[in-house]
Scaffold this active site. Structure first.
Site, short mmCIF file in Angstrom:
data_model
loop_
_atom_site.label_atom_id
_atom_site.label_comp_id
_atom_site.label_asym_id
_atom_site.label_seq_id
_atom_site.Cartn_x
_atom_site.Cartn_y
_atom_site.Cartn_z
N HIS A 195 -2.65 13.55 -32.56
CA HIS A 195 -3.45 13.42 -33.77
C HIS A 195 -4.67 12.52 -33.55
O HIS A 195 -5.74 12.76 -34.12
CB HIS A 195 -2.59 12.86 -34.90
CG HIS A 195 -3.28 12.82 -36.23
ND1 HIS A 195 -3.79 13.93 -36.85
CD2 HIS A 195 -3.55 11.77 -37.07
CE1 HIS A 195 -4.34 13.60 -38.01
NE2 HIS A 195 -4.21 12.29 -38.14
N ASP A 235 -1.60 18.03 -31.65
CA ASP A 235 -1.45 17.27 -32.89
C ASP A 235 -0.25 17.84 -33.65
O ASP A 235 -0.33 18.93 -34.23
CB ASP A 235 -2.73 17.39 -33.72
CG ASP A 235 -2.68 16.58 -35.02
OD1 ASP A 235 -1.62 16.02 -35.34
OD2 ASP A 235 -3.71 16.53 -35.71
N SER A 239 -8.36 13.71 -40.43
CA SER A 239 -7.08 13.34 -41.04
C SER A 239 -7.26 13.19 -42.55
O SER A 239 -7.72 14.12 -43.22
CB SER A 239 -6.56 12.05 -40.39
OG SER A 239 -5.25 11.77 -40.77
#
Length: 378
Positions: A355, A322, A157
């Site tokens: 995610h 995601d 991320s």
């Protein structure tokens, strides 16, 4: 996994360390920090050649506490399933470093720290920091540790953005980079989610323009809402459906605004926990750093041109469910790296968790990471 097996594959009891820097750090905003501290942890041993160091970059709410546990605490580090003896990032081979970024709330200099100019907490006066600023600070930590070249930088991320930025800012100092569940820049939708979360904090009456420390307050309502909004984007619809569905806590509708659905209970629990542990100003600073990151901006939006400076070998990983940082965003990075004739491997993992998949011990995901790290020579 049994406690014995878990212990055998754990880095065990760990303790944070503090690095102090007297030299001013220029920031992208035009401001500077005249002195600061970084809290960090290390796992494994630095080899004689100082060539086996791997930097782990944390995401929005992460910290330096990547693996192991503290004495008297049962909570493992946030990536303990990834880092340790015999794990994908094997501490029998690598010297692993986790750092709490500037502006953080886990010990590094940030809004809670005392501003030497005023003798009060920095609060809202803490300068804006960017991904590039974090990388520059991390490079100074590597200098202090006597590490000229990193075997790898890895992150998921926002941590993936830092890993990518390392290869552009210090191309001669990083040999490999793993960019996981990330993107070369945020989409308008992602910026919108961040802004909703920030507004929840900024409009909380207890925020006091960022100087809530002096008032003995915490903008818990704003932090709670910010985390609830964020958490929705971290999970896939399938994951929420499978885990919670439309289950009612009382087996029937009560026709109230109290918690009725299990998903409501889960989100409120996550929000309450976050509000107790995290700092509102850090949340604001970190989401803005996410928004600002765009290495292609200085190249007229041309990501191929932006990544031409890189020299590292890359692993890019995405997850099918995601939707916050969808696989097509990772493929943008792969395309740009490939067009610069760089060594890049790409894995798209079918994991239902959304995610947050990058934090989980998915077997296929971990196998990919283990094989990639195994090929890295130190």
């Amino acid at each position: 996994m049994t406690d014995i097996a878990r212990s055998a594959r754990s880095v065990g009891i760990v303790a944070p360390q503090t690095a102090r820097f007297a030299e001013a750090l220029p920031l992208q905003s035009g401001e500077r920090l005249d002195g600061y501290e970084l809290v960090y942890e290390t796992y494994g041993e630095l080899n004689a050649a100082r060539s086996n160091a791997v930097l782990v970059c944390h995401a929005l709410s992460g910290s330096h506490h990547v693996a192991g546990r503290y004495a008297g605490d049962d909570d493992d580090g946030w990536w303990d399933n990834m880092v340790g003896p015999g794990k994908p990032l094997d501490t029998d081979k690598f010297f692993v470093i986790g750092v709490n970024n500037l502006g953080g709330c886990h010990g590094s200099t940030g809004p809670r720290s005392i501003n030497p100019a005023t003798g009060k907490p920095w609060g809202a006066d803490f300068p804006f920091v960017t991904v590039e600023d974090w990388v520059n600070a991390q490079a100074r930590l590597a200098d202090q540790l006597g590490i000229d070249s990193l075997a790898a930088v890895i992150g998921g991320s926002l941590g993936g953005m830092q890993a990518l930025s390392w290869t552009l800012q210090y191309p001669q100092r990083v040999r490999h980079a793993a960019v996981i569940a990330s993107a070369p820049k945020l989409s308008a939708q992602n910026i919108a989610f961040n802004e909703v979360a920030r507004q929840a904090i900024l409009t909380d009456p207890d925020f006091h323009d960022g100087n809530f420390y002096e008032h003995g307050k915490v903008p818990e309502r704003g932090l709670r809402l910010a985390r609830m909004v964020g958490h929705i984007t971290y999970l896939s619809d399938d994951a929420m459906g499978e885990k919670f569905g439309r289950a009612l806590r009382h087996g029937k509708a009560l026709y109230s605004y109290d918690v009725e659905f299990e998903i409501e209970s889960y989100l409120r629990h996550q929000g309450d926990k976050f509000a107790r542990e995290f700092d509102a100003n850090t949340y604001l600073l970190t989401t803005k750093a996410l928004d600002y990151y765009d290495p292609a901006f200085a190249h007229g939006g041309d990501l191929v041109a932006a990544l031409a400076a890189a020299r590292a070998g890359f692993l890019v990983v995405a997850f099918t469910t995601d939707w916050r940082f969808a696989p097509e965003r990772s493929r943008e990075i792969v395309y740009a790296l490939a067009h610069n004739e760089l060594d890049v491997s790409y894995a798209e993992i079918d994991c239902p968790a959304g995610h947050d998949s990058f934090l989980l011990a998915d077997p296929q995901y971990h196998a990919v990471l283990a094989a990639w790290f195994d090929r890295i020579e130190v």
